[in-house]
Each structure stands twice: as structure tokens, then as C-alpha cells.
Design a protein around this motif. Structure first.
Motif, PDB file in Angstrom:
ATOM      1  N   GLU A  65       0.822  -1.156   0.168  1.00 41.01           N
ATOM      2  CA  GLU A  65       0.041  -0.137   0.115  1.00 41.01           C
ATOM      3  C   GLU A  65       0.735   1.241  -0.040  1.00 41.01           C
ATOM      4  O   GLU A  65       1.834   1.079   0.818  1.00 41.01           O
ATOM      5  CB  GLU A  65      -0.706  -0.017   1.201  1.00 41.01           C
ATOM      6  N   VAL A  95      -3.699  -2.009  11.932  1.00 39.06           N
ATOM      7  CA  VAL A  95      -4.088  -3.230  10.925  1.00 39.06           C
ATOM      8  C   VAL A  95      -4.999  -2.748   9.950  1.00 39.06           C
ATOM      9  O   VAL A  95      -5.750  -3.600   9.319  1.00 39.06           O
ATOM     10  CB  VAL A  95      -4.291  -4.347  11.907  1.00 39.06           C
ATOM     11  N   GLY A 147      -3.001  -2.232   6.596  1.00 38.59           N
ATOM     12  CA  GLY A 147      -1.691  -2.770   6.602  1.00 38.59           C
ATOM     13  C   GLY A 147      -1.195  -3.089   5.293  1.00 38.59           C
ATOM     14  O   GLY A 147      -1.860  -2.883   4.338  1.00 38.59           O
ATOM     15  N   PHE A 153      -1.672  -8.447   5.674  1.00 40.37           N
ATOM     16  CA  PHE A 153      -3.073  -8.524   6.139  1.00 40.37           C
ATOM     17  C   PHE A 153      -3.781  -9.820   6.319  1.00 40.37           C
ATOM     18  O   PHE A 153      -3.618 -10.485   5.258  1.00 40.37           O
ATOM     19  CB  PHE A 153      -3.878  -7.260   6.156  1.00 40.37           C
ATOM     20  N   GLY A 202     -12.000  -8.656   5.531  1.00 40.35           N
ATOM     21  CA  GLY A 202     -10.863  -8.234   6.058  1.00 40.35           C
ATOM     22  C   GLY A 202     -10.694  -8.587   7.633  1.00 40.35           C
ATOM     23  O   GLY A 202     -11.064  -8.004   8.287  1.00 40.35           O
TER      24      GLY A 202
HETATM   25  P1  ATP Z   1      -9.618  -0.839  -0.038  1.00 35.35           P
HETATM   26  O1  ATP Z   1     -10.531  -0.142  -0.782  1.00 35.35           O
HETATM   27  O2  ATP Z   1      -9.728  -0.664   1.545  1.00 35.35           O
HETATM   28  O3  ATP Z   1      -8.100  -0.779  -0.416  1.00 35.35           O
HETATM   29  P2  ATP Z   1      -9.817  -3.283  -1.537  1.00 35.35           P
HETATM   30  O4  ATP Z   1     -10.995  -2.848  -2.265  1.00 35.35           O
HETATM   31  O5  ATP Z   1      -8.502  -3.065  -1.965  1.00 35.35           O
HETATM   32  O6  ATP Z   1     -10.035  -2.349  -0.070  1.00 35.35           O
HETATM   33  P3  ATP Z   1     -10.562  -5.906  -1.461  1.00 35.35           P
HETATM   34  O7  ATP Z   1      -9.411  -6.384  -2.574  1.00 35.35           O
HETATM   35  O8  ATP Z   1     -11.951  -6.016  -2.040  1.00 35.35           O
HETATM   36  O9  ATP Z   1     -10.024  -4.512  -0.822  1.00 35.35           O
HETATM   37  O10 ATP Z   1     -10.133  -6.893  -0.171  1.00 35.35           O
HETATM   38  C1  ATP Z   1     -11.285  -7.494   0.521  1.00 35.35           C
HETATM   39  C2  ATP Z   1     -11.171  -6.923   2.053  1.00 35.35           C
HETATM   40  O11 ATP Z   1      -9.780  -7.041   2.679  1.00 35.35           O
HETATM   41  C3  ATP Z   1     -11.627  -5.449   2.169  1.00 35.35           C
HETATM   42  O12 ATP Z   1     -12.963  -5.459   2.228  1.00 35.35           O
HETATM   43  C4  ATP Z   1     -10.997  -4.877   3.310  1.00 35.35           C
HETATM   44  O13 ATP Z   1     -11.682  -5.287   4.550  1.00 35.35           O
HETATM   45  C5  ATP Z   1      -9.683  -6.109   3.299  1.00 35.35           C
HETATM   46  N1  ATP Z   1      -8.370  -5.033   3.195  1.00 35.35           N
HETATM   47  C6  ATP Z   1      -8.197  -4.782   2.090  1.00 35.35           C
HETATM   48  N2  ATP Z   1      -6.810  -4.147   1.871  1.00 35.35           N
HETATM   49  C7  ATP Z   1      -6.539  -4.127   3.115  1.00 35.35           C
HETATM   50  C8  ATP Z   1      -5.370  -3.719   3.765  1.00 35.35           C
HETATM   51  N3  ATP Z   1      -4.320  -3.045   3.029  1.00 35.35           N
HETATM   52  N4  ATP Z   1      -5.196  -3.853   5.299  1.00 35.35           N
HETATM   53  C9  ATP Z   1      -6.127  -4.476   5.846  1.00 35.35           C
HETATM   54  N5  ATP Z   1      -7.309  -4.960   5.244  1.00 35.35           N
HETATM   55  C10 ATP Z   1      -7.523  -4.810   3.894  1.00 35.35           C
END
Ligand code: ATP
Ligand code: MG
Length: 439
Positions: free
Chosen positions: A142, A149, A152, A155, A319
């Protein structure tokens, strides 16, 4: 567990760089320790909560018919070249070379791996539908890891993948996950709102994010108030039956995240008093994407008509590690964390206010034995420390019940029982207090 033997490194003050309350409390209560930006070690208390959340997710996935597997964290770049995502994914992907100069990556998600598993074994519509999930660490480099967390780089995610012969069947798989997700969040003591999310080039209505309301959330949500108050469907629904009415009940009310929001539609579909705009935390995302991976990766199944077609897929993410922080954002007070019973690291705390006093020691030992036998998993504060320090630490770490044993009370034949969530205190005989805890 006896606190004297445990490892619960609480801090008086949170490090200055922790900006949001969940991050501060996770550091202060000794749940996590930062090892590098966006990379954390889970300390005993944090690990217990993480495992409990994981187990709730697992139980609800299994109930909805998904099957658990475990895929590796390291994946072959070649699979991602097949789907075309190796180059597209960009800088969030952590790329690694092994000693043979082969390109690997630390999985940010697992569509390619699961599609590869699927295509190796499943060839016929007769073996469908299938839903395979795993709970595994992910890595996304990221740009701005922050809030502990919550965002993160490493994760824990539960990711499920559904496989169906056609779109109608894929919608049924989607509906199962939609409702299972609501049950997961309800069991975690959270009110999650399903909001329409971007479906990208595939279009349609099969993409939802699940949002927990919290001022510190990174997402903005617009929703009809009734949706916020609508309960989860509960576990006793007919998972093989028609789930469409239950889903429609929850999708016909307006709800959108910022990227999908349409103010004119919002105003048309919800009266002014029913319109809620708030910030929230995305704790899950479900998505139907059809042939996006199955077509380029040639995951074909033979249909009833004998023709091979790419399998229809969806993916469903929770998540898990972010939820630890999200629960704290939703449930804390000035003194610390207030865990819902379902994920509390210990069921009850026993506070011995005068260690070394024969009466206090004996009463605490009795309580410890009884609560352990009843499966409550108590944490016994048997340290020789000031009562004030014990009260503060127990409030901070948020254990749902506090059983306070002191010489004054015992002289009157009572102990004190405090419920962390309400602050309600009762003086009562030890036996009655133990009954109140074990229910
Ligand atoms: P975000 O918009 O928050 O970056 P995302 O659309 O990239 O999320 P998904 O790829 O759909 O997320 O991942 C599924 C779930 O994993 C998300 O709904 C979130 O709860 C969790 N998640 C995603 N990125 C992270 C991160 N960097 N740290 C912790 N949890 C994460
Ligand atoms: Mg992201």
C-alpha cells in the motif's frame, strides 16, 4: 491463564503516531507490535481475538456451503501472466525472485491460484456449484499503510471464490455469500451496511461492499436509514432455497459508497429524514466477475448440452485483521476496549485485590477453577500490584466480565461483579457471581 505467567505488555500511553482510537488501543492493550510500516506482530491478546474472528468467519462460510482450503502466500508470476494481471497490478504487488531466478510474488489476492486449482480437477457442470475459500495472509504494498492493522501491508483476509455454470446459478452463490456476510458481522457485534459497489466493465448489480459506520472510516456512505437498522437474516435460513427475497429486502433500499453515489437518485429514493450520510470502514467486498479469469486461464466446464464454457466466477473477501480494529472503533470507551462476548480474548477477568491474603487467594483459585471448567477461559490477575492498576488494565483490555475479590468484600461474604460494557456493578456471594458469568 494466570496473568503472572502471561505476556500482556500494556502501555500507559499510545505512541504519538497512532492517529485513530483503535490503533492507539491496540498498541496500549498489547495486541500488536509494529515490525515495519504496515507489518505487525500479533501479541497473545491480539492473536486470540484474531483467531476468534477467523473462527466466526469460518463457521458462517461453512454454513453457507463454502469449503475451506489453504493456498500458499507465495504464488508463481506465470499464473498472473496467464490472467494478464502480472503487469497490470502495479506497485502494490510484492515481487520476489527465488534462487532459480523464477518470478514469484506474495499474493495480494488469489483468483489466479484458485482458478488453477479449479481447472485441474473440475470439468463438468455436474460438479458445480463450488465455493472454495481460504483464510490466509495477503501482502499489498500500500502507498499509505496507516491506522495500524486497518490498512496494513500484510493483512489477514478470508477470500472465497464461487464457480458456477451460468449467471443465474452464480447469482445464487452470490446471494449465499451476501447473507452469510451479514451473519458474520452480526455475530461480531457490528452493524454492517451492504452498499452497491463498482462492477467495472462487467456491469450489473452483483458487487457490494460491507461498511461499518465509524467516523474514522476511509469510505463515505450514503444510505437509507432503515437499512442501517435492518437485522441480519440469522443462521436458520434455507441456504439451498430461494434467497433472492432476503437479498432484495436489503438491496432495494438506497445504499452506495462514494464512488457509486448518485445524489439525485438518493433524494428520489429516500425522504430527507431517511437519508444518512456517514463515514465507514470497508470490512468486506463481494463481487461477481463472470469469465474474467476463467476465460484467459481456460477454466472450462462442460455444460448439459455437451459444450465447454468458461466457468462463471465470483470472489468474496472479508478483512479479518482489519475487523479487529473495526470492532474496536465501534466498541470502546474512555477506559479502553469493550469486546463483544463473541470475540473477547478472555471470557472473564478475576482480580485479586490482595495477593497473599489467604481468603482472597482461596476465593480467586476457586473462581479460576470453576470458570475454567465452565469453558469461560478466565484471566486471573494474580500479580502483586495496586488495585487501581489492575482495574485500569482490565478495563483497557476490555474483558466482558470482571470479578473483583478483595478482603473487605469477603469479610461480608461478597465479591464484586462488573460488566465491562455497561459498567454495572453488583455485590454478591461468589457462587452467585460465578453463575451470573456462566449463565
Ligand atoms: P480498500 O478499498 O480498503 O483498499 P480493497 O477494495 O482493496 O479495499 P478487497 O480487494 O476487496 O479490498 O479486499 C477484501 C477486504 O480485505 C476489504 O474489504 C478489506 O476489508 C480488506 N483489506 C483490503 N486491503 C486491506 C489492507 N491493506 N489492510 C487490511 N485489510 C485490507
Ligand atoms: Mg485496496
Amino acid at each position: 491463564m494466570r496473568l503472572s505467567r502471561y505476556f500482556m505488555p500494556t502501555l500507559r500511553e499510545a505512541p504519538a503516531d497512532a492517529q485513530i482510537v483503535s490503533h492507539q488501543l491496540m498498541l496500549r492493550a498489547g495486541l500488536i507490535r509494529q515490525e515495519a510500516a504496515g507489518i505487525y506482530a500479533w501479541l497473545p491478546l491480539g492473536l486470540k481475538v484474531l483467531k476468534k474472528i477467523e473462527q466466526v468467519v469460518r463457521e458462517e462460510m461453512n454454513r453457507a456451503g463454502a469449503v475451506e482450503i489453504l493456498m500458499p502466500t507465495l504464488q508463481l508470476a506465470d499464473l498472473w501472466r496467464e490472467s494478464g494481471r502480472y503487469d497490470d497490478y502495479g506497485e502494490e504487488m510484492l515481487r520476489i525472485k527465488d534462487r532459480h531466478e523464477r518470478d514469484l510474488l506474495y499474493g495480494p489476492t488469489a483468483e489466479e491460484v484458485v482458478t488453477d486449482i479449479f481447472r485441474s480437477y473440475i470439468k463438468s457442470y455436474k460438479d458445480l456449484p463450488k465455493n472454495l475459500y481460504n483464510i490466509q495472509w495477503k501482502f499489498r504494498d500500500e502507498r499509505r499503510p496507516r491506522f495500524g492493522v486497518m490498512r496494513g501491508r500484510e493483512f489477514l483476509m478470508k477470500d472465497a471464490y464461487s464457480f458456477d455454470i451460468d449467471e443465474a446459478s452464480a447469482r445464487r452463490s452470490y446471494n449465499r455469500m451476501f447473507l452469510a456476510y451479514l451473519n458474520v458481522y452480526a455475530r461480531l457485534g457490528l452493524k454492517a451496511i451492504p452498499v452497491r459497489a463498482d462492477t467495472g466493465p462487467i456491469g450489473g448489480d452483483l458487487s457490494h461492499e460491507f461498511i461499518i459506520l465509524a467516523e474514522t472510516g476511509e469510505s463515505e456512505v450514503f444510505a437509507h436509514r432503515d437499512l442501517v437498522e435492518m437485522g441480519a437474516p440469522g443462521p436458520d435460513i434455507d441456504w439451498d432455497g430461494d434467497l433472492q427475497p432476503l437479498v432484495e429486502q436489503r438491496t432495494r433500499l438506497y445504499a452506495a459508497s462514494d464512488e457509486m453515489h448518485d445524489q439525485a437518485r438518493f433524494e428520489a429514493e429516500a425522504a430527507e429524514g431517511d437519508r444518512m450520510t456517514a463515514r465507514g470502514i470497508e470490512v468486506g467486498h463481494i463481487f461477481y466477475f463472470g469469465e474474467k479469469y476463467s476465460k484467459p486461464m481456460k477454466a472450462l466446464v462442460t455444460g448439459p448440452d455437451g459444450k465447454d464454457v468458461p466457468v462463471q466466477m465470483g470472489s468474496y473477501g472479508v478483512g479479518v485483521s482489519r475487523l479487529v480494529a473495526a470492532i474496536i472503533e465501534a466498541s470502546h470507551d474512555d477506559a479502553g476496549i469493550v469486546w463483544p462476548d463473541s470475540v473477547a480474548p478472555f471470557g472473564a477477568a478475576i482480580l485479586n485485590l490482595r495477593v497473599g491474603d489467604a481468603g482472597c487467594d482461596a476465593a480467586c483459585e476457586q473462581a479460576y477453577k470453576a470458570l475454567t471448567a465452565a469453558g469461560v477461559d478466565p484471566l486471573y490477575d494474580d500479580r502483586d500490584d495496586r488495585p487501581g492498576a489492575k482495574f485500569a488494565a482490565t478495563d483497557l483490555v476490555g474483558i466482558p466480565w470482571q470479578l473483583v475479590v478483595g478482603p473487605k468484600g469477603l469479610a461480608d461474604g461478597v465479591v464484586e461483579l462488573k460488566r465491562r460494557a455497561t459498567g454495572e456493578r453488583q455485590s454478591l456471594p461468589l457462587d452467585a457471581a460465578l453463575k451470573a458469568i456462566t449463565g
